[in-house]
Design a protein around this motif. Structure first.
Motif, PDB file in Angstrom:
ATOM      1  N   PHE A 110       0.729  -1.483   0.273  1.00  0.00           N
ATOM      2  CA  PHE A 110       0.308  -0.193   0.282  1.00  0.00           C
ATOM      3  C   PHE A 110       0.481   1.452   0.155  1.00  0.00           C
ATOM      4  O   PHE A 110       1.867   0.983   0.640  1.00  0.00           O
ATOM      5  CB  PHE A 110      -1.092   0.369   1.145  1.00  0.00           C
ATOM      6  N   LEU A 111       0.446   2.509  -0.687  1.00  0.00           N
ATOM      7  CA  LEU A 111       0.973   3.281  -0.331  1.00  0.00           C
ATOM      8  C   LEU A 111      -0.035   4.728   0.595  1.00  0.00           C
ATOM      9  O   LEU A 111      -1.596   4.590   0.128  1.00  0.00           O
ATOM     10  CB  LEU A 111       1.119   4.236  -1.762  1.00  0.00           C
ATOM     11  N   GLU A 128      -5.277   3.400 -10.604  1.00  0.00           N
ATOM     12  CA  GLU A 128      -4.618   2.793 -12.240  1.00  0.00           C
ATOM     13  C   GLU A 128      -3.685   1.101 -11.914  1.00  0.00           C
ATOM     14  O   GLU A 128      -3.638   0.058 -12.111  1.00  0.00           O
ATOM     15  CB  GLU A 128      -4.366   3.424 -13.041  1.00  0.00           C
ATOM     16  N   VAL A 129      -2.940   2.420 -11.577  1.00  0.00           N
ATOM     17  CA  VAL A 129      -1.291   1.698 -10.830  1.00  0.00           C
ATOM     18  C   VAL A 129      -1.455   0.702  -9.934  1.00  0.00           C
ATOM     19  O   VAL A 129      -0.827  -0.520 -10.035  1.00  0.00           O
ATOM     20  CB  VAL A 129      -0.478   2.604 -10.433  1.00  0.00           C
ATOM     21  N   THR A 130      -2.232   0.952  -8.673  1.00  0.00           N
ATOM     22  CA  THR A 130      -2.885   0.349  -7.901  1.00  0.00           C
ATOM     23  C   THR A 130      -3.085  -0.659  -7.917  1.00  0.00           C
ATOM     24  O   THR A 130      -3.067  -1.894  -7.662  1.00  0.00           O
ATOM     25  CB  THR A 130      -2.596   0.997  -5.329  1.00  0.00           C
ATOM     26  N   HIS A 169      -1.998  -4.728  -8.475  1.00  0.00           N
ATOM     27  CA  HIS A 169      -2.686  -5.432  -6.570  1.00  0.00           C
ATOM     28  C   HIS A 169      -2.011  -5.223  -5.304  1.00  0.00           C
ATOM     29  O   HIS A 169      -1.962  -5.120  -4.519  1.00  0.00           O
ATOM     30  CB  HIS A 169      -1.754  -7.332  -6.886  1.00  0.00           C
ATOM     31  N   MET A 170      -2.033  -3.781  -5.333  1.00  0.00           N
ATOM     32  CA  MET A 170      -1.858  -2.994  -3.986  1.00  0.00           C
ATOM     33  C   MET A 170      -3.046  -2.023  -3.852  1.00  0.00           C
ATOM     34  O   MET A 170      -3.917  -2.025  -4.507  1.00  0.00           O
ATOM     35  CB  MET A 170      -0.987  -2.415  -4.387  1.00  0.00           C
ATOM     36  N   GLN A 171      -2.924  -1.701  -2.387  1.00  0.00           N
ATOM     37  CA  GLN A 171      -3.691  -0.495  -2.119  1.00  0.00           C
ATOM     38  C   GLN A 171      -2.930   0.719  -2.126  1.00  0.00           C
ATOM     39  O   GLN A 171      -2.188   0.933  -1.542  1.00  0.00           O
ATOM     40  CB  GLN A 171      -3.966  -0.661  -0.620  1.00  0.00           C
ATOM     41  N   TYR A 172      -4.361   2.059  -2.586  1.00  0.00           N
ATOM     42  CA  TYR A 172      -3.827   3.287  -2.013  1.00  0.00           C
ATOM     43  C   TYR A 172      -4.723   4.290  -1.006  1.00  0.00           C
ATOM     44  O   TYR A 172      -5.723   4.321  -1.410  1.00  0.00           O
ATOM     45  CB  TYR A 172      -3.593   4.367  -4.021  1.00  0.00           C
ATOM     46  N   ILE A 173      -3.755   4.704   0.029  1.00  0.00           N
ATOM     47  CA  ILE A 173      -4.703   5.068   0.964  1.00  0.00           C
ATOM     48  C   ILE A 173      -4.726   6.429   0.880  1.00  0.00           C
ATOM     49  O   ILE A 173      -3.787   7.166   1.388  1.00  0.00           O
ATOM     50  CB  ILE A 173      -4.013   4.437   1.812  1.00  0.00           C
TER      51      ILE A 173
END
Length: 127
Positions: free
Chosen positions: A47-48, A71-73, A77-81
């Protein structure tokens, strides 16, 4: 188009506007790129998190950055918080970013039913 090519194009676009906003978006692109690279090499979290990046920034850039992060996350397969005021999110939605698929609970509000993890806080000077 490869991830690296898309990121380069996005970074170049945001670099052009970074000077207007004291390099917030340059930092955003740098953070996003490092987060992806660390995640790909299993050397970082998936995550970021940003909490102050969007304060006082042109709404077009907010919508663009949120769309890029989404789009990128998703692809990685990541998470943007991110924590945003609802007016900032509404404005980004008016500029073309659809936030609904990305919003997760809890939705914190400052109305009578709102609170943080079941706790109510009294404002200073109020009963």
């Amino acid at each position: 188009m490869l991830f690296e090519q898309r990121m380069y194009a996005h970074v170049k676009f945001l670099e052009l506007t970074a000077e207007l906003y004291e390099n917030e978006f340059e930092d955003f692109c740098f953070d996003l790129t490092l987060a992806v690279l660390a995640h790909r090499h299993e050397r970082g979290p998936d995550f970021l998190y940003d909490s102050h990046l969007y304060d006082g920034v042109d709404e077009r850039q907010v919508a663009r950055a949120l769309a890029l992060a989404a789009e990128v996350t998703e692809e990685e397969h990541m998470q943007y918080i991110v924590t945003l005021n609802t007016d900032t999110l509404s404005t980004a939605a008016q500029r073309g970013f659809n936030p609904e698929p990305h919003i997760r609970s809890p939705r914190l509000t400052d109305d009578e039913e709102g609170g943080l993890f079941g706790f109510r806080f009294k404002a200073a000077g109020k009963a």
